[in-house]
Design an enzyme around this catalytic site. Structure first.
Site, PDB file in Angstrom:
ATOM      1  N   LYS A   1       2.086  -3.566   6.557  1.00 20.25           N
ATOM      2  CA  LYS A   1       2.486  -3.575   5.187  1.00 20.25           C
ATOM      3  C   LYS A   1       3.790  -3.570   4.929  1.00 20.25           C
ATOM      4  O   LYS A   1       4.458  -4.467   4.355  1.00 20.25           O
ATOM      5  CB  LYS A   1       1.508  -2.723   3.953  1.00 20.25           C
TER       6      LYS A   1
ATOM      7  N   ARG B   1      -9.628  14.637   9.001  1.00 18.43           N
ATOM      8  CA  ARG B   1      -9.482  13.063   9.678  1.00 18.43           C
ATOM      9  C   ARG B   1      -8.141  12.819   9.978  1.00 18.43           C
ATOM     10  O   ARG B   1      -7.218  13.002   9.208  1.00 18.43           O
ATOM     11  CB  ARG B   1      -9.842  12.153   8.447  1.00 18.43           C
TER      12      ARG B   1
ATOM     13  N   TYR C   1      -2.027   0.044  10.115  1.00 18.33           N
ATOM     14  CA  TYR C   1      -2.220  -0.496   8.894  1.00 18.33           C
ATOM     15  C   TYR C   1      -1.066  -0.639   7.900  1.00 18.33           C
ATOM     16  O   TYR C   1      -0.238  -1.588   7.395  1.00 18.33           O
ATOM     17  CB  TYR C   1      -3.538   0.031   8.121  1.00 18.33           C
TER      18      TYR C   1
ATOM     19  N   ILE D   1     -16.927  16.456   3.880  1.00 21.21           N
ATOM     20  CA  ILE D   1     -15.567  16.520   3.291  1.00 21.21           C
ATOM     21  C   ILE D   1     -14.447  16.610   4.438  1.00 21.21           C
ATOM     22  O   ILE D   1     -14.840  17.795   5.383  1.00 21.21           O
ATOM     23  CB  ILE D   1     -15.492  17.853   2.259  1.00 21.21           C
TER      24      ILE D   1
ATOM     25  N   SER E   1       0.783  -1.363   0.022  1.00 20.25           N
ATOM     26  CA  SER E   1      -0.193  -0.174  -0.137  1.00 20.25           C
ATOM     27  C   SER E   1       0.709   1.088  -0.133  1.00 20.25           C
ATOM     28  O   SER E   1       2.005   1.266   0.582  1.00 20.25           O
ATOM     29  CB  SER E   1      -0.975  -0.140   1.328  1.00 20.25           C
TER      30      SER E   1
HETATM   31  N1  UFG Z   1     -12.851  11.409   2.490  1.00 20.48           N
HETATM   32  C1  UFG Z   1     -13.761  12.480   2.661  1.00 20.48           C
HETATM   33  N2  UFG Z   1     -14.774  12.208   3.186  1.00 20.48           N
HETATM   34  C2  UFG Z   1     -15.272  10.757   3.261  1.00 20.48           C
HETATM   35  C3  UFG Z   1     -14.231   9.895   3.008  1.00 20.48           C
HETATM   36  C4  UFG Z   1     -13.004  10.157   2.514  1.00 20.48           C
HETATM   37  O1  UFG Z   1     -13.453  13.820   2.734  1.00 20.48           O
HETATM   38  O2  UFG Z   1     -16.425  10.472   3.885  1.00 20.48           O
HETATM   39  C5  UFG Z   1     -11.511  11.964   2.149  1.00 20.48           C
HETATM   40  C6  UFG Z   1     -10.247  11.384   2.816  1.00 20.48           C
HETATM   41  O3  UFG Z   1     -10.082  12.395   4.096  1.00 20.48           O
HETATM   42  C7  UFG Z   1      -9.180  11.516   1.539  1.00 20.48           C
HETATM   43  C8  UFG Z   1      -9.783  11.293   0.473  1.00 20.48           C
HETATM   44  O4  UFG Z   1     -11.111  11.661   0.820  1.00 20.48           O
HETATM   45  O5  UFG Z   1      -8.544  12.701   1.735  1.00 20.48           O
HETATM   46  C9  UFG Z   1      -9.727   9.560   0.229  1.00 20.48           C
HETATM   47  O6  UFG Z   1     -10.282   8.810   1.205  1.00 20.48           O
HETATM   48  P1  UFG Z   1     -10.451   7.051   1.348  1.00 20.48           P
HETATM   49  O7  UFG Z   1     -10.775   6.841   2.563  1.00 20.48           O
HETATM   50  O8  UFG Z   1     -11.092   7.046  -0.011  1.00 20.48           O
HETATM   51  O9  UFG Z   1      -8.810   6.854   0.988  1.00 20.48           O
HETATM   52  P2  UFG Z   1      -7.272   6.967   1.795  1.00 20.48           P
HETATM   53  O10 UFG Z   1      -6.724   7.867   0.850  1.00 20.48           O
HETATM   54  O11 UFG Z   1      -7.556   7.490   3.133  1.00 20.48           O
HETATM   55  O12 UFG Z   1      -6.934   5.712   1.847  1.00 20.48           O
HETATM   56  C10 UFG Z   1      -6.265   4.882   0.850  1.00 20.48           C
HETATM   57  C11 UFG Z   1      -6.627   3.307   0.706  1.00 20.48           C
HETATM   58  C12 UFG Z   1      -5.878   2.884   2.278  1.00 20.48           C
HETATM   59  C13 UFG Z   1      -4.410   3.404   2.336  1.00 20.48           C
HETATM   60  C14 UFG Z   1      -4.401   4.899   2.273  1.00 20.48           C
HETATM   61  C15 UFG Z   1      -2.744   5.126   2.295  1.00 20.48           C
HETATM   62  O13 UFG Z   1      -8.064   3.238   1.008  1.00 20.48           O
HETATM   63  O14 UFG Z   1      -5.835   1.315   2.193  1.00 20.48           O
HETATM   64  O15 UFG Z   1      -4.758   5.310   1.106  1.00 20.48           O
HETATM   65  O16 UFG Z   1      -2.717   6.409   2.951  1.00 20.48           O
HETATM   66  F1  UFG Z   1      -4.045   2.787   3.716  1.00 20.48           F
END
Ligand code: UFG
Length: 327
Positions: free
Chosen positions: A142, A279, A138, A204, A114
């Site tokens: 990895k 977050r 997590y 957001i 990842s």
């Molecule tokens: N986000 C929102 N609202 C939501 C959900 C997500 O604003 O309800 C934002 C998050 O803050 C982030 C972006 O959308 O900025 C993407 O979020 P995701 O949760 O879809 O994905 P992540 O980038 O957090 O996570 C991904 C993979 C993980 C991995 C990570 C590595 O899904 O498995 O990248 O940093 F660990």
């Protein structure tokens, strides 16, 4: 070929692409997060990675020569509140898999890693040699497993390819398999569930990041493009290439607001949003350099633009608004 976690979101797409490419596939999954209906090809074994006897029997009975290892827990937030489970499932159970492989004389593995191994990047696009300082458990699990693979190569000649995924998104073009997590935490499914009226609004997370519109930027890669990379990696290992590590992304970044506006275009109406706080643990920008896998394995994404990726996800969500539950 044995695919662990083949009933999960990414695993089910890997199984589908492997089957299309003519490989014999055995899917091994405990269905803790995966869905039996997502497995569209191969032989299905309902088993746990901790069950060494069943793993051994499966490898021997099916003459397994390569393992594609995707079985893992994947929630960043859960990994922080329950690290014991993450180290157990992602590291200890992974060791059981490796030791069983060696016992059965299987010495090739494609590992699902990842972008989380990098943590907050010093520069983007991120290349494979960038510093690795995971900001969550997590990502730590990895990275630890990547280290174990390197040690097993040196000591026992196990050959591996680790694929560091950026943000997997979209769904198979058939619209029959797609993303279905419970609870859902990933941006694109949440945006599309909001579009379907299943959620009142999208939150957001953070609008004060140092980015063009204040929201986080991510590199979204189509899950079928990811899946094809596993086939290239497995075939390369069968051809005797040395162990290696590759990033997998589309090499372009999209902000949360951009994802929402592309989704509005795809679904044909406005999607309600609310601005919320950051977050914890979210890096501002994550964008891959995928130059290395393009060069070494000839990987080329079929879905290079975000609209096509979101449209494929919409096909799945609009046809299966309750995921696999309703068939
Ligand atoms: N986000 C929102 N609202 C939501 C959900 C997500 O604003 O309800 C934002 C998050 O803050 C982030 C972006 O959308 O900025 C993407 O979020 P995701 O949760 O879809 O994905 P992540 O980038 O957090 O996570 C991904 C993979 C993980 C991995 C990570 C590595 O899904 O498995 O990248 O940093 F660990």
């Amino acid at each position: 070929m044995l695919v662990t976690g083949g009933a999960g979101y990414i695993g089910s797409h890997v199984v589908k692409e492997l089957t299309i490419a003519g490989h014999d596939v055995v899917v091994y999954d405990n269905l803790s997060k995966g869905h039996r209906e997502a497995v569209r090809g191969g032989t299905f074994i309902h088993g746990d990675l901790a069950d060494k006897g069943l793993l051994r029997e499966t490898m021997r009975a099916h003459g397994v020569d390569v393992v594609v290892h995707l079985a893992a827990d994947t929630s960043v937030a859960e990994s922080m509140s329950n690290p014991a489970v993450y180290y157990q499932n992602n590291v200890v159970n992974g060791l059981t898999l490796l030791d069983t492989m060696l016992e059965c004389g299987v010495k090739r593995i494609v590992f699902s890693s990842s972008a989380a191994v990098y943590g907050e990047p010093e520069k983007v696009p991120i290349t494979e040699d960038a510093s690795k300082r995971p900001t969550n458990v997590y990502g730590e699990t990895k990275l630890v497993f990547e280290g174990i693979l390197a040690a097993y190569d040196r000591a026992y000649g196990l050959k591996y390819i680790s694929l560091r995924y950026f943000n997997a998104a979209g769904a198979d073009e058939s619209g029959e398999i797609g993303e279905d997590h419970n609870p859902e935490t990933q941006l694109i499914p949440i945006v599309l569930q909001t579009a379907l009226g299943q959620r009142p609004y999208l939150e957001i997370y953070g609008t004060d990041y140092p980015t063009r519109d204040g929201t986080c930027i991510r590199d979204y890669i189509h899950v079928s493009d990811l899946a094809v990379a596993h086939i290239l990696a497995a075939e390369a290992l069968m051809n005797g290439v040395p162990s290696n590590v590759y990033n997998l992304g589309n090499e372009s970044g999209h902000s949360v607001r951009e994802v929402v506006s592309v989704a509005e275009k795809v679904v044909g109406h406005k999607i309600p949003v609310r601005e919320a706080g950051r977050r914890p643990g979210d890096p501002a920008v994550l964008v891959a350099s995928s130059e290395k896998i393009r060069r070494d394995l000839g990987w080329r994404p079929r879905y290079a633009n975000l609209e096509d990726i979101v449209a494929s996800a919409w096909k799945w969500h609009s046809r299966h608004p309750r995921g696999y539950e309703a068939g």
